[in-house]
Write an enzyme that holds these catalytic residues in place. Structure first.
Site, PDB file in Angstrom:
ATOM      1  CB  CYS A 248      -0.896   0.053   1.226  1.00  0.00           C
ATOM      2  SG  CYS A 248      -2.026  -1.302   1.327  1.00  0.00           S
TER       3      CYS A 248
ATOM      4  CB  CYS B  23      -3.876   6.093   1.753  1.00  0.00           C
ATOM      5  SG  CYS B  23      -3.314   7.729   1.321  1.00  0.00           S
TER       6      CYS B  23
END
Lengths: 407, 125
Positions: free
Chosen positions: B33, B103
């Site tokens: 990620c 995020c």
């Protein structure tokens, strides 16, 4: 603080000669080129002069040039127009996994409208294999659209060979030459393409203007814009005259400077690549080592993330870009780097340096001075185990499934 | 795009590093990620966080939120520390760009993971 602009693939500063051209158009020649009267006729001359310059720059005839709002519109118009005009012949379109979104998303949209799409893989350098193109062609194929040079990794595609294949089979060939035009020779006859996209702001021209080359006899029609008869029915809407004259000037200047500038940029680029990859550990060049744009250097730095590097560089006055997720606005890193078989975690650590005519060797040296401490600082902060993490799986295992990698 | 406070914490992060023999360690995120945060804690007998350090792989927001959370919890009791949310960390930095809220705003999660690690180790003793 020293300011260094290293993001010429994103956009370029407008050249003073181009600014003059645009200003003259805005100040003195406001007429509508469609008008019959004096004011219109004057401007019509300017638009046609610009068309001649753009045509000359890519080896086309002026009638084959249509002015647009930029690269994205040209790509949309080219692909959609060929698809709609050749539906009765077939419904298959071939493209590559590393296209700009303007091409990729246009092709994907057609995929939802009954067209069949083949997205070709690339090798570890981001290169499409000609053999893969051959294998993908069917009797339903109507269009191949593959970029001339990649924006993220600078790799130059074998367009000439692919266009030859397309021509032999009666398939139309489009290439997005937004990144290559003005940096390497772009000649529609040497490349053998039927449609070609260019943009002004990548060649020191204004934003919001570009052109689509459509070879005479190409089965294409305007299928997106409805309106007036401008651009000989190929692009409705009153012409962006200041932009068009700016594009003409920028194209003319780019052609005059091309050989000298290519050599100059290569010298800077080669020193940058050599020094970065020797001075800093765990760095890789992305894209092809030789078949790459003369102004393009792109790297991945292991264990650290791209946006952190960009912010750190920005604090030192250096403007660059990255393919990390954080800079794309999505959670995914660059589709180009992933298609090249670069793992997610490494793709997050990508940096792109794209040089321009105003850059100097001192700029390169400045980068080489500030980058190593930035990398050291961020790596010192990184929790990744720098002994074992990211053990590279190396070689051809890394590439997805390009034909050129299977051999 | 980032506030001055975010840039300050990115440029001069507080409490970077590791703690030898930590009482608790928490890690969230993964390299796929593009964000990993690792927090180390030293907790005293009164359940007060005596020392805290972090290491982060990620963007400017990830580094700044990690730094900020360490500053917020140093000297706090575990109960106080557990009340800190990701949003509180972002607020303390003067806000984050909307797309960063999900995020890269995981520092409080990493802290909670470190506290949970401390609790479970303590329970086993």
């Amino acid at each position: 603080m020293r300011k260094v602009y290293f993001d010429h693939s994103a956009t370029t500063p407008v050249r003073p000669e181009v600014v003059d051209e645009v200003c003259t158009s805005l100040k003195e020649n406001f007429g509508n080129p469609t008008s019959l009267h004096y004011f219109g006729r004057q401007v019509r001359k300017d638009v046609e002069a610009a068309r001649e310059k753009v045509a000359a720059a890519i080896g086309a005839i002026p009638n084959e040039i249509v002015f647009t709002s930029g690269g994205t519109e040209s790509d949309n118009m080219a692909i959609h127009g060929v698809a709609m005009s050749n539906k009765n012949k077939g419904n298959h379109i071939i493209t590559s996994a590393v296209e700009h979104h303007a091409v990729m998303n246009t092709v994907k949209a057609l995929g939802k409208e009954g067209f069949t799409i083949t997205i070709l893989p690339v090798d570890k350098y981001g290169m499409v294999s000609v053999n893969d193109v051959v294998a993908a062609i069917t009797d339903k194929t109507i269009l191949i659209t593959i970029m001339h040079a990649n924006n993220e990794v600078g790799t130059i595609m074998p367009i000439q060979e692919i266009a030859k294949l397309a021509y032999a089979r009666g398939i139309f060939m489009h290439t997005d030459a937004v990144q290559s035009f003005g940096k390497i020779p772009v000649n529609v006859n040497e490349l053998g393409v039927d449609l070609l996209t260019i943009s002004a702001h990548k060649i020191y021209g204004p934003k919001g203007v570009g052109a689509l080359y459509i070879r005479k006899g190409t089965r294409w029609k305007q299928s997106l814009f409805h309106g007036g008869a401008q651009e000989r029915l190929r692009r409705a809407g009153t012409e962006n005259v200041p932009g068009i004259t700016g594009l003409g000037k920028a194209a003319e200047l780019a052609m005059a400077d091309l050989p000298k500038e290519t050599e100059y940029l290569k010298t800077l680029r080669d020193r940058l690549i050599r020094q970065v990859t020797t001075k800093i550990d765990r760095v890789k060049l992305t894209g092809h080592p030789d078949k790459r744009l003369p102004n393009h250097a792109s790297f991945t730095f292991e264990f650290i993330e791209g946006e952190s590097m960009l912010l750190s560089l920005d604090m030192k006055g250096i403007a660059a870009s990255s393919g990390s997720a954080c800079t794309s606005g999505s959670l995914e890193p660059s589709h180009v780097l992933l298609a090249m078989g670069i793992p997610h975690e490494i793709a997050h650590g990508s940096i792109r340096i794209t040089l321009g005519r105003d850059n100097t060797m001192e700029d390169i040296d400045y980068f080489l001075e500030v980058m190593p401490p930035i990398v050291d600082r961020l790596r010192a902060m990184s929790p990744l185990d720098q002994e074992t993490e990211f053990a590279s799986n190396g070689g051809c295992d890394a590439c997805k499934s390009s034909g050129s990698c299977k051999s | 795009m980032y506030t001055e406070k975010v840039m300050d914490h990115f440029e001069n992060p507080r409490n970077v590093g590791e703690i030898e023999n930590p009482d608790g360690v928490g890690q969230v995120g993964n390299p796929t990620c593009g964000d990993i945060m690792k927090i180390y804690l030293k907790v005293n007998d009164d359940n007060v966080i005596e020392d805290v350090k972090f290491k982060t792989f990620g963007c400017g927001a990830a580094i700044a939120t990690s730094s900020m959370v360490t500053e917020m919890v140093k000297g706090k009791t575990l109960d106080e520390a557990l009340k800190i949310s990701n949003k509180a960390v972002a607020d303390a930095l003067g806000g984050l760009p909307p797309k960063k809220m999900h995020c890269s705003n995981l520092a409080a999660d990493a802290l909670q993971a470190a506290i949970e690690d401390y609790m479970s180790k303590k329970g086993k003793k």
